[in-house]
Design a protein around this motif. Sequence first.
Motif, PDB file in Angstrom:
ATOM      1  N   PRO A   1      45.598  41.107  50.734  1.00 17.15           N
ATOM      2  CA  PRO A   1      45.412  40.420  49.440  1.00 17.15           C
ATOM      3  C   PRO A   1      45.897  41.251  48.252  1.00 17.15           C
ATOM      4  CG  PRO A   1      43.486  40.103  50.827  1.00 17.15           C
ATOM      5  CD  PRO A   1      44.374  41.079  51.549  1.00 17.15           C
ATOM      6  N   GLN A   2      45.700  42.586  48.312  1.00 19.91           N
ATOM      7  CA  GLN A   2      46.167  43.432  47.216  1.00 19.91           C
ATOM      8  C   GLN A   2      47.690  43.421  47.136  1.00 19.91           C
ATOM      9  OE1 GLN A   2      43.916  44.352  49.506  1.00 19.91           O
ATOM     10  NE2 GLN A   2      42.063  44.440  48.240  1.00 19.91           N
ATOM     11  N   ALA A   3      48.362  43.442  48.304  1.00 22.63           N
ATOM     12  CA  ALA A   3      49.822  43.398  48.303  1.00 22.63           C
ATOM     13  C   ALA A   3      50.327  42.067  47.764  1.00 22.63           C
ATOM     14  CB  ALA A   3      50.353  43.635  49.715  1.00 22.63           C
ATOM     15  N   ILE A   4      49.667  40.978  48.154  1.00 27.39           N
ATOM     16  CA  ILE A   4      50.064  39.661  47.645  1.00 27.39           C
ATOM     17  C   ILE A   4      49.853  39.592  46.139  1.00 27.39           C
ATOM     18  CG2 ILE A   4      49.594  37.186  47.768  1.00 27.39           C
ATOM     19  CD1 ILE A   4      48.783  37.611  50.694  1.00 27.39           C
ATOM     20  N   ALA A   5      48.770  40.225  45.645  1.00 26.69           N
ATOM     21  CA  ALA A   5      48.520  40.245  44.196  1.00 26.69           C
ATOM     22  C   ALA A   5      49.622  40.984  43.463  1.00 26.69           C
ATOM     23  CB  ALA A   5      47.164  40.878  43.907  1.00 26.69           C
ATOM     24  N   SER A   6      50.136  42.059  44.056  1.00 26.83           N
ATOM     25  CA  SER A   6      51.211  42.802  43.397  1.00 26.83           C
ATOM     26  C   SER A   6      52.511  42.022  43.391  1.00 26.83           C
ATOM     27  CB  SER A   6      51.416  44.153  44.096  1.00 26.83           C
ATOM     28  OG  SER A   6      51.972  43.984  45.387  1.00 26.83           O
ATOM     29  N   LEU A   7      52.661  41.078  44.330  1.00 20.89           N
ATOM     30  CA  LEU A   7      53.850  40.230  44.363  1.00 20.89           C
ATOM     31  C   LEU A   7      53.692  38.997  43.483  1.00 20.89           C
ATOM     32  CD1 LEU A   7      54.492  40.394  48.209  1.00 20.89           C
ATOM     33  CD2 LEU A   7      55.905  41.459  46.446  1.00 20.89           C
ATOM     34  N   SER A   8      52.479  38.706  43.074  1.00 23.57           N
ATOM     35  CA  SER A   8      52.226  37.541  42.215  1.00 23.57           C
ATOM     36  C   SER A   8      51.342  37.997  41.061  1.00 23.57           C
ATOM     37  CB  SER A   8      51.573  36.430  43.029  1.00 23.57           C
ATOM     38  OG  SER A   8      50.391  36.893  43.678  1.00 23.57           O
ATOM     39  N   ASN A   9      50.065  37.669  41.111  1.00 23.60           N
ATOM     40  CA  ASN A   9      49.083  38.238  40.192  1.00 23.60           C
ATOM     41  C   ASN A   9      47.690  38.027  40.772  1.00 23.60           C
ATOM     42  OD1 ASN A   9      47.709  35.798  38.927  1.00 23.60           O
ATOM     43  ND2 ASN A   9      49.845  35.376  38.373  1.00 23.60           N
ATOM     44  N   LEU A  10      46.764  38.817  40.266  1.00 26.28           N
ATOM     45  CA  LEU A  10      45.418  38.836  40.837  1.00 26.28           C
ATOM     46  C   LEU A  10      44.709  37.495  40.659  1.00 26.28           C
ATOM     47  CD1 LEU A  10      43.315  40.637  42.230  1.00 26.28           C
ATOM     48  CD2 LEU A  10      42.496  41.292  39.961  1.00 26.28           C
ATOM     49  N   GLY A  11      44.982  36.817  39.551  1.00 25.44           N
ATOM     50  CA  GLY A  11      44.337  35.534  39.310  1.00 25.44           C
ATOM     51  C   GLY A  11      44.685  34.495  40.358  1.00 25.44           C
ATOM     52  N   LEU A  12      45.961  34.432  40.750  1.00 25.34           N
ATOM     53  CA  LEU A  12      46.377  33.477  41.778  1.00 25.34           C
ATOM     54  C   LEU A  12      45.717  33.790  43.114  1.00 25.34           C
ATOM     55  CD1 LEU A  12      50.205  32.990  41.085  1.00 25.34           C
ATOM     56  CD2 LEU A  12      48.313  31.472  40.484  1.00 25.34           C
ATOM     57  N   VAL A  13      45.624  35.079  43.436  1.00 29.27           N
ATOM     58  CA  VAL A  13      45.009  35.475  44.705  1.00 29.27           C
ATOM     59  C   VAL A  13      43.534  35.080  44.732  1.00 29.27           C
ATOM     60  CG1 VAL A  13      44.357  37.450  46.134  1.00 29.27           C
ATOM     61  CG2 VAL A  13      46.654  37.321  45.161  1.00 29.27           C
ATOM     62  N   LYS A  14      42.810  35.364  43.663  1.00 33.90           N
ATOM     63  CA  LYS A  14      41.381  35.028  43.633  1.00 33.90           C
ATOM     64  C   LYS A  14      41.173  33.517  43.707  1.00 33.90           C
ATOM     65  CE  LYS A  14      39.570  39.099  41.256  1.00 33.90           C
ATOM     66  NZ  LYS A  14      38.822  39.600  40.075  1.00 33.90           N
ATOM     67  N   ARG A  15      42.040  32.775  43.005  1.00 35.79           N
ATOM     68  CA  ARG A  15      41.907  31.311  43.045  1.00 35.79           C
ATOM     69  C   ARG A  15      42.155  30.789  44.455  1.00 35.79           C
ATOM     70  NH1 ARG A  15      45.545  26.933  39.581  1.00 35.79           N
ATOM     71  NH2 ARG A  15      44.742  25.053  40.617  1.00 35.79           N
ATOM     72  N   ALA A  16      43.211  31.308  45.102  1.00 42.28           N
ATOM     73  CA  ALA A  16      43.528  30.855  46.456  1.00 42.28           C
ATOM     74  C   ALA A  16      42.426  31.242  47.441  1.00 42.28           C
ATOM     75  CB  ALA A  16      44.869  31.431  46.895  1.00 42.28           C
ATOM     76  N   GLN A  17      41.895  32.460  47.307  1.00 36.97           N
ATOM     77  CA  GLN A  17      40.815  32.884  48.201  1.00 36.97           C
ATOM     78  C   GLN A  17      39.594  31.978  48.041  1.00 36.97           C
ATOM     79  OE1 GLN A  17      40.543  37.005  46.906  1.00 36.97           O
ATOM     80  NE2 GLN A  17      41.352  37.724  48.866  1.00 36.97           N
ATOM     81  N   LYS A  18      39.281  31.617  46.813  1.00 33.18           N
ATOM     82  CA  LYS A  18      38.128  30.755  46.568  1.00 33.18           C
ATOM     83  C   LYS A  18      38.336  29.376  47.188  1.00 33.18           C
ATOM     84  CE  LYS A  18      35.187  29.051  42.813  1.00 33.18           C
ATOM     85  NZ  LYS A  18      34.964  29.046  41.336  1.00 33.18           N
ATOM     86  N   GLU A  19      39.549  28.830  47.038  1.00 36.84           N
ATOM     87  CA  GLU A  19      39.833  27.509  47.605  1.00 36.84           C
ATOM     88  C   GLU A  19      39.776  27.541  49.131  1.00 36.84           C
ATOM     89  OE1 GLU A  19      43.593  26.481  45.948  1.00 36.84           O
ATOM     90  OE2 GLU A  19      42.750  25.737  44.056  1.00 36.84           O
ATOM     91  N   ILE A  20      40.286  28.607  49.730  1.00 36.30           N
ATOM     92  CA  ILE A  20      40.240  28.722  51.190  1.00 36.30           C
ATOM     93  C   ILE A  20      38.798  28.814  51.668  1.00 36.30           C
ATOM     94  CG2 ILE A  20      40.845  30.224  53.126  1.00 36.30           C
ATOM     95  CD1 ILE A  20      43.448  30.885  51.625  1.00 36.30           C
ATOM     96  N   GLU A  21      37.950  29.592  50.963  1.00 38.18           N
ATOM     97  CA  GLU A  21      36.544  29.719  51.339  1.00 38.18           C
ATOM     98  C   GLU A  21      35.824  28.379  51.225  1.00 38.18           C
ATOM     99  OE1 GLU A  21      35.049  32.685  48.758  1.00 38.18           O
ATOM    100  OE2 GLU A  21      36.054  34.357  49.780  1.00 38.18           O
ATOM    101  N   GLN A  22      36.234  27.546  50.278  1.00 33.31           N
ATOM    102  CA  GLN A  22      35.603  26.241  50.077  1.00 33.31           C
ATOM    103  C   GLN A  22      36.188  25.159  50.979  1.00 33.31           C
ATOM    104  OE1 GLN A  22      36.222  25.610  45.886  1.00 33.31           O
ATOM    105  NE2 GLN A  22      34.470  26.872  45.281  1.00 33.31           N
ATOM    106  N   GLY A  23      37.116  25.548  51.856  1.00 33.29           N
ATOM    107  CA  GLY A  23      37.723  24.581  52.755  1.00 33.29           C
ATOM    108  C   GLY A  23      38.806  23.740  52.119  1.00 33.29           C
ATOM    109  N   LYS A  24      39.320  24.167  50.976  1.00 31.53           N
ATOM    110  CA  LYS A  24      40.357  23.428  50.264  1.00 31.53           C
ATOM    111  C   LYS A  24      41.725  24.080  50.414  1.00 31.53           C
ATOM    112  CE  LYS A  24      37.049  21.897  46.746  1.00 31.53           C
ATOM    113  NZ  LYS A  24      36.730  21.899  45.284  1.00 31.53           N
ATOM    114  N   GLY A  25      41.857  24.934  51.421  1.00 34.10           N
ATOM    115  CA  GLY A  25      43.123  25.605  51.634  1.00 34.10           C
ATOM    116  C   GLY A  25      44.174  24.676  52.211  1.00 34.10           C
ATOM    117  N   PRO A  26      45.387  25.184  52.422  1.00 38.65           N
ATOM    118  CA  PRO A  26      46.472  24.341  52.930  1.00 38.65           C
ATOM    119  C   PRO A  26      46.306  24.030  54.419  1.00 38.65           C
ATOM    120  CG  PRO A  26      47.197  26.606  52.741  1.00 38.65           C
ATOM    121  CD  PRO A  26      45.832  26.569  52.140  1.00 38.65           C
ATOM    122  N   ARG A  27      46.908  22.933  54.834  1.00 38.76           N
ATOM    123  CA  ARG A  27      46.996  22.609  56.258  1.00 38.76           C
ATOM    124  C   ARG A  27      48.204  23.357  56.796  1.00 38.76           C
ATOM    125  NH1 ARG A  27      47.533  17.776  55.644  1.00 38.76           N
ATOM    126  NH2 ARG A  27      49.722  17.396  56.153  1.00 38.76           N
TER     127      ARG A  27
END
Length: 676
Positions: free
Chosen positions: A11-37
Motif C-alpha cells: 500500500p505504501q508503494a502504491i501511495a507513492s505511485l498515486s497518493n495516500l488519499g486514493l489508497v485510503k479511500r480504496a482500502q476503505k471501499e474494499i473493507e466495506q465490500g465495495k471493491g472491484p470485481r
Amino acid sequence: MSRPDLLALTPQAIASLSNLGLVKRAQKEIEQGKGPRMEELADGTVVGTFEDGNSARLLPGKSLKDSPCTCNATTVCRHRVAVALAYPTLSSASAAPAPEKAAETAPEPPWSPGSVDDQALAELIPRRSLERAESLRERGYLAQVRRGTFVGEDVPTVSLATCTVRFLVPRNLGYARCDCSVGTGCEHLPLAIWAFRAADEKDATSRELSVEVARQHVESHEGGPALDAAGDLASFLLLEGAQHASTGLAGRFALARSSLADVKMAWPLAALDEIEDLLGAYVSRGARYAPAKLSATLAELFARLRAARTGGAVPPRAVLGMDEAPETKLDYVRLVSLGTRLFADGRERRAEVVLADPASAGLLVVRRAFTYAEDQTPEDGAELGRRQGAPGTTLEALGRGQVVTSGATRQPDRLVVFSTRGLQRISVTPQSGDWSLLPAPLLVKDVSVLEAILRARPPRFLRPRQLAENVHAFAVSRVVDVTYAPGAQMVRAELEDAGGHTFFVELSHRRVAPGALDALAEGLGGKRGQLRYLSGEVRRSARGLIVEPLALSCEGSGVVVLDLQPAAATGPLRTAEDRPPLPPLPAALAELEGCLADAVHQGLRHVVPAWTSRLSAVAARVRELGMKRLADDLGALATKLEAARASGQASDEAALAAAWADAALRITVGLEQLGT
C-alpha cells in the motif's frame, strides 16, 4: 498464472505511485465490500470492474500510470489503485501448486537493478533524458546503494545527490520511482541502474555501500583556482581573526563564492557562506557568533580543500559536494513531522521544522525566520507556534502534523521550500504519532546499531553539510529515571529501547522555549499518556548516546512539540547533581579546542604571549596523556607562530595557518572518537 509485480506492491508503494488519499479511500471501499470485481485473463491482464461502470485493466509489463481505465484519467486513478490493492486477494484465492511440486522449484535469485542492460533503458527512457544521464555519467557522480528484498518497504534504493530512486517491483522498471518532479522515466533512473552495476562489481554481498561512477579527479584547471581562492581567504581570516577582519571583505567573499559556484563545489561554498554570516553576526553583536563556531567552520573549510587535493577514503566529489544541484524539484511527497526547534538572536526568532520522508528514509527541514521591531516584544514558545509555518498552516500544526505536497523544492542542505503556484498544492493534517512505519535508521529500535553507524562515519568536516543530520526517532520501551539539575537548568532522563539498551535524554532551559522542560518532564513521567516514541538530535558520549529531544509521541496525546509548549508548572522532580566533569583526556582536548578558537577570534598575527603559554601548557598535558602526535602539532604551531612574528614573511604565515589547521583537525577527530 499470477502477477509478481502486483504482489510486490505494498500500500505504501502504491501511495507513492498515486497518493495516500486514493489508497485510503480504496482500502476503505474494499473493507466495506465495495471493491472491484476481479478477473485475471490468460495473458496476465488483471481486470477490475466497478459499480460505477468503469473498468481498469492492469497490463503485464506496464505501470499503473500506463495501464488503461475507462474513466480516462491521465494520472493514476482510484480505479487502478483499487485493482492493485485487491489483486493479492484474487491471487491467494487461486489454486496453489501441489506442495511436492513447489518443493521442486528452485528459489529465485535476488534481482538486482544492475542486471538491466542499456538497450532496455533506451526503450523506456526518453532520448533527451538518457542523453542528460550519459552526460552526468561522463562527468562522474556518487551514489549510496541499498539492496532490498522486496518484503514490505525493503526495496532496492539508490540515493543520489539530488534525489532518491526506489525500485518497487522486481524486473519491472515501470514501477521504479524517483522523488524528483518527473517521478518516472527521468534521467535519474539510468544513473541508479549504473550505480547498482558498479555496486555489484565492487561488492555483490553488502547490503549497503557507496560507489563512485566514472570517477573524475577534481584538481583540474577548472577546480584549482576556486580551491586556491577559498584557501587564501580562509588563511587571511585565520591570521587576522574576527576582531580585525570582520568588515571590508564583501568583495573577497563574493569572488571566492563565485569561483566555487562556477565549479559546483557546494560544501566549501556553504562553509564560506556560514563564515561570512558569523562575521556579520560579530559586527552586529548577534548571538549567532561564537569563536568556537567560527573556528570549527574554518577547520572544516581547510579539511575539505586538503581532501579534495590529496584524496582519501571519501572521494573528492563527495567532500566538495560537486554532485549537489542548487535545487531539486520534488514530485508528490508525504512527509511526517518529527518536531520543531526554536532559536533566538536578539530581536530575531527562527524556527526549524524537521520532516521525515518515509519513502526515501531522508529528512527535510522547513525554516522560518521572524524579525521584531523595537516597539514589538519578540514572541517565544507557543506564541511563535501560531505564526505561519507553511502556506495555509501554522508552525504548531506543521510541527505536529504530516504534509502532503506536490509543490516543493529541496536545496542541497535539505532545506525545503513549499510552493502553491499553479497546480502545486500543500496539505497539512494531524498525525497520530505512530512512527512505526518510519524506516531505519530514521527510526531507531536498537541504539547499539545506531552507535555503530555513528562510529563508522567520516569526520564531520568531510560529511555532507545537511541540516538535521543527527535527528532520529527512538522507539521507547521504558523510562528508567528522570531528574532535574538546578544549576544547569536541565532535565535528564535514562531510557531503554526494546532490547534493553540504554540511552539518555538531556534538555536545557532556553528562554525561547519556556515550556519545553515542563512538557518533557510530563511526557517522560507519563502524565500525557504512555511514551511511545521520542525524536531528537543525537550525539555520542562516553556514557552512550545522548538525545536532545524535539518531540514526544504519547499514547492518547499524539505528538507533543516541546519548544512550542506554553509554560506550565509541573510536579517536583528528583534533583540531581550537575553534569560530572569530563575525564582528563576529553577535558584537555576541549580546552585545546577553546584555545584554538580564541586564536581565530584574535587572529594568529595578533595573539598575546599569554595565549602561547596556555597552548604550551595544555600541549604538555596531552603529551602526558598519550597523544604525542597532537602534542607535536601544537609544538609546531607555537614554533611557526614565533617564526612568523619574527620574519613577517608570507611563507611563514602560510605555514602558520597550515599548522593551526593540522592541530584543529586532529583535535576535532579526537573529540569525535571519544564521543564528546
